[in-house]
Design a protein around this motif. Structure first.
Motif, mmCIF file in Angstrom:
data_model
loop_
_atom_site.group_PDB
_atom_site.id
_atom_site.type_symbol
_atom_site.label_atom_id
_atom_site.label_comp_id
_atom_site.label_asym_id
_atom_site.label_seq_id
_atom_site.Cartn_x
_atom_site.Cartn_y
_atom_site.Cartn_z
ATOM 1 N N ALA A 137 0.673 -1.140 -0.016
ATOM 2 C CA ALA A 137 -0.013 0.048 -0.167
ATOM 3 C C ALA A 137 0.881 1.092 -0.128
ATOM 4 N N ALA A 138 1.846 1.216 0.741
ATOM 5 C CA ALA A 138 2.927 2.466 0.636
ATOM 6 C C ALA A 138 3.420 2.766 -0.398
ATOM 7 N N ALA A 139 4.041 1.466 -1.238
ATOM 8 C CA ALA A 139 4.630 1.600 -2.666
ATOM 9 C C ALA A 139 3.540 2.001 -3.557
ATOM 10 N N GLN A 140 2.229 1.595 -3.646
ATOM 11 C CA GLN A 140 1.319 2.121 -4.504
ATOM 12 C C GLN A 140 0.997 3.627 -4.159
ATOM 13 N N GLU A 154 -4.044 -4.316 7.087
ATOM 14 C CA GLU A 154 -4.471 -3.304 6.253
ATOM 15 C C GLU A 154 -3.439 -2.371 5.650
ATOM 16 N N GLY A 155 -2.359 -3.012 5.494
ATOM 17 C CA GLY A 155 -1.329 -2.041 4.842
ATOM 18 C C GLY A 155 -0.402 -1.544 5.595
ATOM 19 N N ILE A 156 -1.010 -1.145 6.868
ATOM 20 C CA ILE A 156 -0.155 -0.352 7.942
ATOM 21 C C ILE A 156 0.745 -1.029 8.592
ATOM 22 N N PRO A 157 2.117 -0.491 8.382
ATOM 23 C CA PRO A 157 3.150 -1.346 9.087
ATOM 24 C C PRO A 157 3.087 -1.019 10.593
ATOM 25 N N LEU A 158 2.961 -2.046 11.585
ATOM 26 C CA LEU A 158 3.209 -1.838 12.681
ATOM 27 C C LEU A 158 4.508 -2.754 13.195
ATOM 28 N N HIS A 159 5.075 -1.874 13.889
ATOM 29 C CA HIS A 159 6.544 -2.383 14.521
ATOM 30 C C HIS A 159 6.325 -2.688 16.094
ATOM 31 N N ILE A 160 6.001 -3.970 16.320
ATOM 32 C CA ILE A 160 5.905 -4.692 17.427
ATOM 33 C C ILE A 160 7.141 -5.160 18.234
ATOM 34 N N ILE A 161 7.251 -4.506 19.483
ATOM 35 C CA ILE A 161 8.495 -4.488 20.214
ATOM 36 C C ILE A 161 8.130 -5.421 21.406
ATOM 37 N N ASP A 162 8.599 -6.691 21.537
ATOM 38 C CA ASP A 162 8.580 -7.615 22.763
ATOM 39 C C ASP A 162 9.764 -7.196 23.502
ATOM 40 N N THR A 163 9.216 -6.815 24.877
ATOM 41 C CA THR A 163 10.224 -6.384 26.057
ATOM 42 C C THR A 163 10.203 -7.299 27.019
ATOM 43 N N ALA A 164 11.426 -7.146 27.604
ATOM 44 C CA ALA A 164 11.932 -7.727 29.046
ATOM 45 C C ALA A 164 10.704 -7.528 29.908
ATOM 46 N N GLY A 165 10.357 -8.642 30.772
ATOM 47 C CA GLY A 165 9.342 -8.258 31.858
ATOM 48 C C GLY A 165 9.705 -7.398 32.794
ATOM 49 N N LEU A 166 8.884 -6.516 33.443
ATOM 50 C CA LEU A 166 9.187 -5.375 34.435
ATOM 51 C C LEU A 166 8.901 -6.094 35.788
ATOM 52 N N ARG A 167 10.007 -6.096 36.302
ATOM 53 C CA ARG A 167 9.877 -6.823 37.709
ATOM 54 C C ARG A 167 11.165 -6.390 38.672
ATOM 55 N N ASP A 168 11.285 -6.421 39.985
ATOM 56 C CA ASP A 168 12.542 -6.374 40.792
ATOM 57 C C ASP A 168 13.333 -7.603 40.573
ATOM 58 N N THR A 169 14.598 -7.520 40.185
ATOM 59 C CA THR A 169 15.365 -8.722 39.875
ATOM 60 C C THR A 169 16.948 -8.174 40.562
ATOM 61 N N SER A 170 17.613 -9.272 40.919
ATOM 62 C CA SER A 170 18.953 -9.023 41.060
ATOM 63 C C SER A 170 19.891 -9.584 40.045
ATOM 64 N N ASP A 171 19.231 -10.310 38.970
ATOM 65 C CA ASP A 171 19.976 -10.625 37.648
ATOM 66 C C ASP A 171 20.580 -9.453 36.790
ATOM 67 N N VAL A 172 21.719 -9.420 36.775
ATOM 68 C CA VAL A 172 22.235 -8.406 35.982
ATOM 69 C C VAL A 172 21.889 -8.166 34.545
ATOM 70 N N VAL A 173 21.896 -9.181 33.780
ATOM 71 C CA VAL A 173 21.597 -9.143 32.478
ATOM 72 C C VAL A 173 20.037 -8.944 32.456
ATOM 73 N N LEU A 231 -5.770 -1.545 17.419
ATOM 74 C CA LEU A 231 -4.371 -0.904 17.074
ATOM 75 C C LEU A 231 -4.908 -0.321 15.893
ATOM 76 N N LEU A 232 -5.709 -0.457 14.833
ATOM 77 C CA LEU A 232 -6.013 0.596 13.849
ATOM 78 C C LEU A 232 -6.841 1.707 14.457
ATOM 79 N N ARG A 233 -7.728 1.488 15.270
ATOM 80 C CA ARG A 233 -8.335 2.595 15.892
ATOM 81 C C ARG A 233 -7.467 3.592 16.407
ATOM 82 N N VAL A 234 -6.392 2.941 17.324
ATOM 83 C CA VAL A 234 -5.699 4.071 17.956
ATOM 84 C C VAL A 234 -4.515 4.606 16.763
ATOM 85 N N ALA A 235 -4.553 4.159 15.919
ATOM 86 C CA ALA A 235 -3.731 4.858 14.904
ATOM 87 C C ALA A 235 -4.318 5.898 14.001
ATOM 88 N N GLY A 236 -5.705 5.603 14.274
ATOM 89 C CA GLY A 236 -6.550 6.854 13.438
ATOM 90 C C GLY A 236 -6.696 6.403 11.906
#
Length: 453
Positions: free
Chosen positions: A144-147, A267-286, A374-379
Protein backbone atom coordinates in the motif's frame (compact mmCIF):
# COMPACT_ATOMS: atom_id res chain seq x y z
CA UNK A 1 11.45 25.59 -16.46
CA UNK A 2 14.70 24.72 -14.71
CA UNK A 3 14.92 25.98 -11.14
CA UNK A 4 18.66 26.45 -11.52
CA UNK A 5 20.61 27.16 -14.69
CA UNK A 6 22.33 24.11 -16.11
CA UNK A 7 25.57 26.09 -16.28
CA UNK A 8 25.67 26.10 -12.49
CA UNK A 9 25.99 22.31 -12.54
CA UNK A 10 28.97 21.88 -14.90
CA UNK A 11 30.52 18.79 -13.36
CA UNK A 12 29.78 15.18 -14.27
CA UNK A 13 28.69 12.82 -11.51
CA UNK A 14 28.78 9.02 -11.41
CA UNK A 15 27.71 6.33 -8.94
CA UNK A 16 26.79 2.68 -8.68
CA UNK A 17 22.98 2.77 -8.82
CA UNK A 18 22.29 -0.80 -7.72
CA UNK A 19 22.34 -2.09 -4.16
CA UNK A 20 25.64 -3.25 -2.64
CA UNK A 21 26.45 -6.93 -3.00
CA UNK A 22 26.39 -9.46 -5.79
CA UNK A 23 23.64 -9.69 -8.39
CA UNK A 24 22.95 -10.73 -11.94
CA UNK A 25 23.10 -7.13 -13.20
CA UNK A 26 24.71 -3.99 -11.83
CA UNK A 27 24.25 -0.40 -13.02
CA UNK A 28 26.62 2.56 -13.03
CA UNK A 29 24.84 5.86 -13.68
CA UNK A 30 26.49 9.02 -15.03
CA UNK A 31 24.98 12.50 -15.44
CA UNK A 32 26.46 15.73 -16.76
CA UNK A 33 26.87 17.90 -19.82
CA UNK A 34 28.01 16.63 -23.25
CA UNK A 35 28.68 13.02 -22.31
CA UNK A 36 29.00 11.61 -25.82
CA UNK A 37 32.86 11.72 -25.66
CA UNK A 38 32.76 9.86 -22.35
CA UNK A 39 30.49 7.20 -23.89
CA UNK A 40 32.93 6.81 -26.81
CA UNK A 41 35.87 6.40 -24.42
CA UNK A 42 33.97 3.73 -22.46
CA UNK A 43 32.74 1.74 -25.47
CA UNK A 44 34.93 2.72 -28.41
CA UNK A 45 31.90 3.65 -30.50
CA UNK A 46 29.45 6.50 -31.04
CA UNK A 47 26.50 6.16 -28.64
CA UNK A 48 23.00 5.92 -30.11
CA UNK A 49 20.45 8.05 -28.23
CA UNK A 50 17.85 6.06 -26.31
CA UNK A 51 18.99 2.72 -27.71
CA UNK A 52 20.52 -0.13 -25.71
CA UNK A 53 23.86 -1.04 -27.28
CA UNK A 54 25.66 -4.25 -26.33
CA UNK A 55 29.33 -3.41 -25.97
CA UNK A 56 32.57 -4.00 -24.12
CA UNK A 57 33.41 -1.44 -21.47
CA UNK A 58 37.01 -0.37 -21.96
CA UNK A 59 39.75 0.62 -19.55
CA UNK A 60 42.35 3.35 -20.06
CA UNK A 61 44.63 1.01 -22.09
CA UNK A 62 41.76 -0.27 -24.21
CA UNK A 63 41.40 -3.49 -22.25
CA UNK A 64 37.95 -4.93 -21.57
CA UNK A 65 36.68 -4.31 -18.03
CA UNK A 66 33.29 -5.92 -18.59
CA UNK A 67 30.63 -6.26 -21.24
CA UNK A 68 26.99 -5.29 -21.13
CA UNK A 69 24.52 -2.63 -22.24
CA UNK A 70 25.23 1.08 -22.67
CA UNK A 71 22.25 3.45 -22.72
CA UNK A 72 22.66 7.10 -23.65
CA UNK A 73 19.94 9.71 -22.94
CA UNK A 74 20.86 13.15 -24.33
CA UNK A 75 19.56 16.23 -22.49
CA UNK A 76 16.89 17.30 -21.86
CA UNK A 77 15.04 14.00 -22.39
CA UNK A 78 16.51 12.22 -19.38
CA UNK A 79 15.81 11.68 -15.69
CA UNK A 80 18.07 14.53 -14.57
CA UNK A 81 17.49 16.81 -17.57
CA UNK A 82 21.21 16.50 -18.39
CA UNK A 83 23.00 13.93 -20.53
CA UNK A 84 22.69 10.58 -18.76
CA UNK A 85 24.58 7.34 -19.41
CA UNK A 86 23.81 4.00 -17.78
CA UNK A 87 26.25 1.11 -17.91
CA UNK A 88 24.51 -2.20 -17.23
CA UNK A 89 27.13 -4.83 -16.53
CA UNK A 90 27.59 -7.94 -14.44
CA UNK A 91 26.55 -7.29 -10.86
CA UNK A 92 29.71 -8.18 -8.98
CA UNK A 93 31.06 -5.55 -6.58
CA UNK A 94 34.58 -5.71 -8.04
CA UNK A 95 33.33 -5.28 -11.63
CA UNK A 96 31.05 -2.39 -10.62
CA UNK A 97 33.89 -0.64 -8.80
CA UNK A 98 36.16 -1.04 -11.83
CA UNK A 99 33.55 0.59 -14.07
CA UNK A 100 32.98 3.40 -11.56
CA UNK A 101 36.74 4.00 -11.24
CA UNK A 102 36.98 4.25 -15.03
CA UNK A 103 34.24 6.91 -15.05
CA UNK A 104 36.13 8.86 -12.39
CA UNK A 105 39.31 8.60 -14.50
CA UNK A 106 37.39 10.17 -17.38
CA UNK A 107 36.55 13.26 -15.32
CA UNK A 108 33.43 12.37 -13.36
CA UNK A 109 33.24 12.72 -9.60
CA UNK A 110 31.46 10.47 -7.15
CA UNK A 111 27.81 11.52 -6.75
CA UNK A 112 26.51 12.53 -3.34
CA UNK A 113 23.43 10.81 -1.86
CA UNK A 114 20.34 11.85 -3.81
CA UNK A 115 22.28 14.05 -6.23
CA UNK A 116 20.74 12.58 -9.39
CA UNK A 117 17.23 13.25 -8.07
CA UNK A 118 18.28 16.68 -6.82
CA UNK A 119 19.44 17.59 -10.32
CA UNK A 120 16.14 16.33 -11.72
CA UNK A 121 14.39 18.71 -9.30
CA UNK A 122 16.66 21.67 -10.07
CA UNK A 123 16.21 21.12 -13.80
CA UNK A 124 12.42 21.06 -13.54
CA UNK A 125 11.96 17.35 -14.27
CA UNK A 126 10.33 16.74 -10.88
CA UNK A 127 8.87 18.94 -8.19
CA UNK A 128 9.98 18.45 -4.60
CA UNK A 129 7.05 16.22 -3.57
CA UNK A 130 7.70 13.97 -6.56
CA UNK A 131 11.42 13.85 -5.77
CA UNK A 132 10.69 12.76 -2.19
CA UNK A 133 8.34 10.07 -3.48
CA UNK A 134 11.31 8.47 -5.29
CA UNK A 135 12.92 7.74 -1.91
CA UNK A 136 9.55 6.76 -0.42
CA UNK A 137 8.98 4.23 -3.22
CA UNK A 138 12.39 2.65 -2.60
CA UNK A 139 11.86 2.54 1.18
CA UNK A 140 8.20 1.41 1.12
CA UNK A 141 7.66 -1.38 3.64
CA UNK A 142 4.18 -2.39 2.41
CA UNK A 143 2.47 -2.74 -0.96
CA UNK A 144 0.00 0.00 0.00
CA UNK A 145 2.86 2.39 0.79
CA UNK A 146 4.56 1.59 -2.52
CA UNK A 147 1.35 2.26 -4.49
CA UNK A 148 0.81 5.54 -2.67
CA UNK A 149 4.42 6.62 -3.35
CA UNK A 150 3.99 5.79 -7.03
CA UNK A 151 0.88 7.96 -7.22
CA UNK A 152 2.84 10.86 -5.71
CA UNK A 153 5.67 10.25 -8.17
CA UNK A 154 3.18 10.51 -11.03
CA UNK A 155 2.26 13.99 -9.74
CA UNK A 156 -1.22 13.42 -8.30
CA UNK A 157 -0.37 14.88 -4.89
CA UNK A 158 1.32 17.89 -6.49
CA UNK A 159 -1.67 18.46 -8.79
CA UNK A 160 -4.04 18.59 -5.82
CA UNK A 161 -1.79 21.06 -4.02
CA UNK A 162 -1.54 23.21 -7.15
CA UNK A 163 -5.32 23.28 -7.63
CA UNK A 164 -5.78 24.55 -4.07
CA UNK A 165 -3.04 27.13 -4.57
CA UNK A 166 -4.70 28.28 -7.81
CA UNK A 167 -7.94 28.79 -5.90
CA UNK A 168 -6.14 30.89 -3.30
CA UNK A 169 -4.41 32.93 -6.00
CA UNK A 170 -7.68 33.61 -7.86
CA UNK A 171 -9.39 34.75 -4.67
CA UNK A 172 -6.43 36.90 -3.71
CA UNK A 173 -6.38 38.54 -7.16
CA UNK A 174 -10.02 39.55 -6.76
CA UNK A 175 -9.28 41.01 -3.33
CA UNK A 176 -6.30 42.98 -4.55
CA UNK A 177 -8.22 44.21 -7.59
CA UNK A 178 -10.84 45.60 -5.23
CA UNK A 179 -8.13 47.27 -3.16
CA UNK A 180 -6.63 48.84 -6.31
CA UNK A 181 -9.96 50.30 -7.45
CA UNK A 182 -11.75 51.48 -4.32
CA UNK A 183 -13.85 53.95 -6.34
CA UNK A 184 -15.79 51.06 -7.87
CA UNK A 185 -18.93 50.71 -5.81
CA UNK A 186 -18.93 46.94 -5.79
CA UNK A 187 -19.75 44.91 -2.76
CA UNK A 188 -16.74 42.61 -3.01
CA UNK A 189 -17.91 40.06 -0.49
CA UNK A 190 -21.20 39.52 -2.31
CA UNK A 191 -20.01 39.73 -5.91
CA UNK A 192 -16.93 37.57 -5.46
CA UNK A 193 -18.61 35.11 -3.03
CA UNK A 194 -15.45 35.31 -0.97
CA UNK A 195 -16.60 33.32 2.04
CA UNK A 196 -18.17 30.38 0.13
CA UNK A 197 -15.07 30.15 -2.04
CA UNK A 198 -12.80 30.26 0.98
CA UNK A 199 -14.85 27.56 2.73
CA UNK A 200 -14.65 25.38 -0.38
CA UNK A 201 -10.85 25.77 -0.45
CA UNK A 202 -10.69 24.96 3.25
CA UNK A 203 -12.79 21.83 2.79
CA UNK A 204 -10.55 20.58 -0.02
CA UNK A 205 -7.45 21.30 2.06
CA UNK A 206 -8.88 19.44 5.05
CA UNK A 207 -9.52 16.44 2.81
CA UNK A 208 -5.92 16.48 1.58
CA UNK A 209 -4.63 16.80 5.15
CA UNK A 210 -6.75 13.85 6.31
CA UNK A 211 -5.45 11.63 3.51
CA UNK A 212 -1.90 12.86 4.18
CA UNK A 213 -2.21 11.82 7.84
CA UNK A 214 -3.24 8.36 6.69
CA UNK A 215 -0.30 8.29 4.30
CA UNK A 216 2.07 9.22 7.11
CA UNK A 217 0.87 6.07 8.87
CA UNK A 218 1.56 4.03 5.73
CA UNK A 219 5.03 5.50 5.52
CA UNK A 220 6.28 5.26 9.10
CA UNK A 221 3.83 2.93 10.81
CA UNK A 222 3.26 2.66 14.55
CA UNK A 223 5.58 1.55 17.36
CA UNK A 224 3.67 -0.91 19.55
CA UNK A 225 5.43 -1.96 22.76
CA UNK A 226 4.40 -5.08 24.68
CA UNK A 227 4.90 -4.53 28.40
CA UNK A 228 4.07 -6.31 31.59
CA UNK A 229 5.37 -8.71 34.20
CA UNK A 230 7.44 -11.74 33.17
CA UNK A 231 5.54 -14.73 31.82
CA UNK A 232 2.25 -12.92 31.06
CA UNK A 233 2.47 -13.94 27.39
CA UNK A 234 4.18 -11.01 25.67
CA UNK A 235 6.31 -13.28 23.48
CA UNK A 236 3.33 -15.49 22.68
CA UNK A 237 1.36 -12.43 21.60
CA UNK A 238 4.24 -11.29 19.39
CA UNK A 239 4.35 -14.72 17.74
CA UNK A 240 0.58 -14.70 17.24
CA UNK A 241 0.60 -11.26 15.61
CA UNK A 242 3.63 -12.15 13.46
CA UNK A 243 2.11 -15.46 12.39
CA UNK A 244 5.29 -17.38 13.23
CA UNK A 245 7.53 -18.24 16.17
CA UNK A 246 9.80 -15.20 16.44
CA UNK A 247 10.25 -15.13 20.21
CA UNK A 248 11.20 -17.88 22.65
CA UNK A 249 8.24 -18.99 24.75
CA UNK A 250 8.80 -21.03 27.93
CA UNK A 251 7.31 -21.40 31.38
CA UNK A 252 10.48 -19.83 32.81
CA UNK A 253 10.00 -16.18 33.80
CA UNK A 254 12.46 -13.64 32.44
CA UNK A 255 13.24 -15.47 29.17
CA UNK A 256 13.20 -12.24 27.15
CA UNK A 257 16.32 -10.24 28.01
CA UNK A 258 16.36 -7.77 25.08
CA UNK A 259 13.84 -5.95 22.92
CA UNK A 260 12.72 -8.16 20.03
CA UNK A 261 11.22 -6.35 17.03
CA UNK A 262 8.88 -7.62 14.37
CA UNK A 263 7.05 -5.59 11.70
CA UNK A 264 3.60 -6.78 10.69
CA UNK A 265 0.93 -5.33 8.41
CA UNK A 266 -2.69 -4.64 9.22
CA UNK A 267 -4.60 -3.28 6.21
CA UNK A 268 -1.30 -2.13 4.75
CA UNK A 269 -0.24 -0.23 7.90
CA UNK A 270 3.20 -1.30 9.16
CA UNK A 271 3.12 -1.99 12.88
CA UNK A 272 6.49 -2.35 14.58
CA UNK A 273 5.81 -4.73 17.46
CA UNK A 274 8.44 -4.65 20.21
CA UNK A 275 8.55 -7.49 22.73
CA UNK A 276 10.36 -6.36 25.86
CA UNK A 277 11.83 -7.83 29.00
CA UNK A 278 9.26 -8.31 31.77
CA UNK A 279 9.14 -5.55 34.36
CA UNK A 280 9.96 -6.77 37.86
CA UNK A 281 12.48 -6.31 40.66
CA UNK A 282 15.43 -8.62 39.99
CA UNK A 283 19.02 -9.12 41.08
CA UNK A 284 19.99 -10.70 37.72
CA UNK A 285 22.42 -8.22 36.08
CA UNK A 286 21.54 -9.23 32.49
CA UNK A 287 17.80 -9.10 33.15
CA UNK A 288 18.16 -5.67 34.76
CA UNK A 289 19.83 -4.39 31.58
CA UNK A 290 16.89 -5.79 29.59
CA UNK A 291 14.40 -4.05 31.90
CA UNK A 292 16.24 -0.75 31.42
CA UNK A 293 15.92 -1.21 27.67
CA UNK A 294 12.21 -1.87 28.17
CA UNK A 295 11.91 1.53 29.82
CA UNK A 296 13.65 3.18 26.84
CA UNK A 297 11.25 1.47 24.42
CA UNK A 298 8.29 2.71 26.48
CA UNK A 299 9.58 6.25 26.03
CA UNK A 300 9.52 5.84 22.23
CA UNK A 301 6.20 3.98 22.01
CA UNK A 302 3.16 5.16 20.06
CA UNK A 303 0.98 2.53 21.75
CA UNK A 304 1.64 0.34 24.78
CA UNK A 305 -0.06 -3.02 25.23
CA UNK A 306 -0.04 -3.69 28.97
CA UNK A 307 -0.40 -7.45 29.33
CA UNK A 308 -2.10 -8.95 32.38
CA UNK A 309 -2.35 -12.65 33.25
CA UNK A 310 -6.04 -13.59 33.47
CA UNK A 311 -5.18 -16.34 35.96
CA UNK A 312 -3.08 -14.07 38.22
CA UNK A 313 -4.38 -10.53 37.57
CA UNK A 314 -2.87 -9.25 40.81
CA UNK A 315 0.62 -9.69 39.36
CA UNK A 316 -0.10 -7.33 36.48
CA UNK A 317 3.08 -5.28 36.49
CA UNK A 318 5.47 -7.29 38.61
CA UNK A 319 5.51 -4.60 41.27
CA UNK A 320 6.24 -1.84 38.72
CA UNK A 321 3.70 0.87 37.88
CA UNK A 322 3.81 1.01 34.07
CA UNK A 323 1.85 4.27 34.07
CA UNK A 324 4.85 5.98 35.67
CA UNK A 325 7.06 4.72 32.82
CA UNK A 326 4.85 6.08 30.02
CA UNK A 327 5.35 9.32 28.13
CA UNK A 328 2.27 11.54 28.66
CA UNK A 329 -0.22 11.17 25.84
CA UNK A 330 0.83 7.66 24.82
CA UNK A 331 -2.23 5.41 24.63
CA UNK A 332 -2.10 2.31 26.80
CA UNK A 333 -4.37 -0.67 26.12
CA UNK A 334 -4.78 -3.31 28.80
CA UNK A 335 -4.70 -6.83 27.33
CA UNK A 336 -5.91 -9.61 29.63
CA UNK A 337 -4.20 -12.71 28.27
CA UNK A 338 -4.68 -16.47 28.86
CA UNK A 339 -8.48 -16.30 28.92
CA UNK A 340 -8.51 -19.91 27.69
CA UNK A 341 -7.32 -20.98 31.14
CA UNK A 342 -10.24 -19.42 33.03
CA UNK A 343 -13.18 -19.79 30.61
CA UNK A 344 -13.46 -16.11 29.66
CA UNK A 345 -14.70 -15.06 26.23
CA UNK A 346 -12.88 -12.67 23.89
CA UNK A 347 -14.23 -9.17 24.46
CA UNK A 348 -13.54 -5.45 24.24
CA UNK A 349 -14.43 -3.58 27.43
CA UNK A 350 -13.95 -0.06 28.76
CA UNK A 351 -13.15 0.51 32.40
CA UNK A 352 -12.80 4.08 33.66
CA UNK A 353 -12.00 5.24 30.13
CA UNK A 354 -9.32 2.56 29.61
CA UNK A 355 -9.78 0.00 26.84
CA UNK A 356 -9.48 -3.59 28.05
CA UNK A 357 -9.21 -6.54 25.65
CA UNK A 358 -9.65 -10.17 26.67
CA UNK A 359 -7.53 -12.49 24.50
CA UNK A 360 -5.64 -15.75 24.39
CA UNK A 361 -2.32 -15.37 22.60
CA UNK A 362 -1.72 -19.12 22.65
CA UNK A 363 -5.09 -20.03 21.11
CA UNK A 364 -5.47 -16.92 18.93
CA UNK A 365 -8.72 -15.87 20.63
CA UNK A 366 -9.54 -12.14 20.42
CA UNK A 367 -6.58 -11.32 18.16
CA UNK A 368 -8.88 -9.79 15.53
CA UNK A 369 -10.25 -7.51 18.26
CA UNK A 370 -6.69 -6.44 19.04
CA UNK A 371 -5.88 -5.74 15.39
CA UNK A 372 -8.98 -3.56 15.02
CA UNK A 373 -8.12 -1.72 18.23
CA UNK A 374 -4.61 -0.97 16.99
CA UNK A 375 -6.05 0.50 13.76
CA UNK A 376 -8.43 2.64 15.83
CA UNK A 377 -5.60 3.95 17.97
CA UNK A 378 -3.58 4.71 14.86
CA UNK A 379 -6.48 6.77 13.53
CA UNK A 380 -6.67 4.71 10.34
CA UNK A 381 -9.72 4.73 8.12
CA UNK A 382 -9.76 3.41 4.58
CA UNK A 383 -9.43 5.90 1.72
CA UNK A 384 -9.18 3.46 -1.16
CA UNK A 385 -6.46 4.54 -3.57
CA UNK A 386 -6.43 8.22 -2.58
CA UNK A 387 -4.04 8.04 0.38
CA UNK A 388 -1.11 10.48 0.15
CA UNK A 389 2.24 9.12 1.36
CA UNK A 390 3.11 12.28 3.28
CA UNK A 391 6.18 13.27 5.22
CA UNK A 392 6.22 15.26 8.44
CA UNK A 393 7.12 18.46 6.61
CA UNK A 394 4.10 18.01 4.32
CA UNK A 395 1.79 17.68 7.32
CA UNK A 396 3.28 20.78 8.95
CA UNK A 397 2.87 22.81 5.74
CA UNK A 398 -0.74 21.66 5.27
CA UNK A 399 -1.61 22.50 8.90
CA UNK A 400 0.04 25.92 8.59
CA UNK A 401 -1.86 26.67 5.36
CA UNK A 402 -5.10 25.67 7.07
CA UNK A 403 -4.31 28.00 9.98
CA UNK A 404 -3.73 30.93 7.59
CA UNK A 405 -7.04 30.22 5.86
CA UNK A 406 -8.81 30.26 9.22
CA UNK A 407 -7.16 33.60 10.02
CA UNK A 408 -8.24 34.93 6.64
CA UNK A 409 -11.85 33.97 7.38
CA UNK A 410 -11.74 36.30 10.37
CA UNK A 411 -10.37 39.24 8.34
CA UNK A 412 -13.13 39.76 5.77
CA UNK A 413 -13.64 43.29 7.02
CA UNK A 414 -9.93 44.12 6.54
CA UNK A 415 -9.18 43.14 2.96
CA UNK A 416 -5.45 43.90 3.18
CA UNK A 417 -5.08 41.38 6.01
CA UNK A 418 -7.40 38.95 4.21
CA UNK A 419 -5.17 39.05 1.11
CA UNK A 420 -2.01 38.65 3.19
CA UNK A 421 -3.29 35.51 4.90
CA UNK A 422 -4.20 34.06 1.50
CA UNK A 423 -0.66 34.79 0.29
CA UNK A 424 0.89 33.10 3.33
CA UNK A 425 -1.35 30.05 2.90
CA UNK A 426 -0.25 29.78 -0.73
CA UNK A 427 3.40 30.01 0.25
CA UNK A 428 3.02 27.19 2.76
CA UNK A 429 1.51 24.97 0.07
CA UNK A 430 4.32 26.00 -2.28
CA UNK A 431 6.84 24.63 0.20
CA UNK A 432 5.46 21.15 -0.44
CA UNK A 433 6.23 21.18 -4.16
CA UNK A 434 9.39 23.24 -3.83
CA UNK A 435 8.13 26.56 -5.20
CA UNK A 436 9.45 28.12 -1.97
CA UNK A 437 12.40 26.09 -0.66
CA UNK A 438 15.52 27.07 1.23
CA UNK A 439 18.79 25.50 0.11
CA UNK A 440 19.41 24.03 3.55
CA UNK A 441 16.02 22.26 3.39
CA UNK A 442 16.97 20.75 0.03
CA UNK A 443 20.27 19.59 1.50
CA UNK A 444 18.52 17.79 4.35
CA UNK A 445 15.95 16.15 2.06
CA UNK A 446 18.32 14.82 -0.57
CA UNK A 447 21.07 13.79 1.84
CA UNK A 448 18.74 11.04 3.09
CA UNK A 449 18.54 9.42 -0.36
CA UNK A 450 20.75 6.48 -1.27
CA UNK A 451 23.78 7.05 -3.48
CA UNK A 452 22.90 6.48 -7.15
CA UNK A 453 19.47 8.13 -6.82
Amino acid sequence: MARQAAASLPDTIAAIATAPGRGGVGVVRISGAALAPLARALSGREPKPRMASFTRFLGSAGQALDEGLLLYFPAPASFTGEDVIELQGHGGPVVMQMLLDRCLELGARLAEPGEFTRRAFLNGKLDLAQAESVADLIEASTAAAAQSALRSLSGRFSEEIQLIRDGLIDLRMLVEATLDFPEEEIDFLEQARAMPRLLDIRQRLEGVLDRARQGALLRSGLNVVLAGAPNVGKSSLLNQLAGEDRAIVTEVAGTTRDALRETIQIEGIPLHIIDTAGLRDTSDVVERIGIERTRRELERADVVLRLVDAVRPGEADGGTDIDLELVPGVECITVINKIDLCQLAPARLERDGVVVLQVSAREGLGIDLLRRELLRVAGWHAHGEDVILARERHLLALKAALAHIDLAAGQLCALELFAEELRLAGEKLGEITGEFSADDLLGVIFSRFCIGK
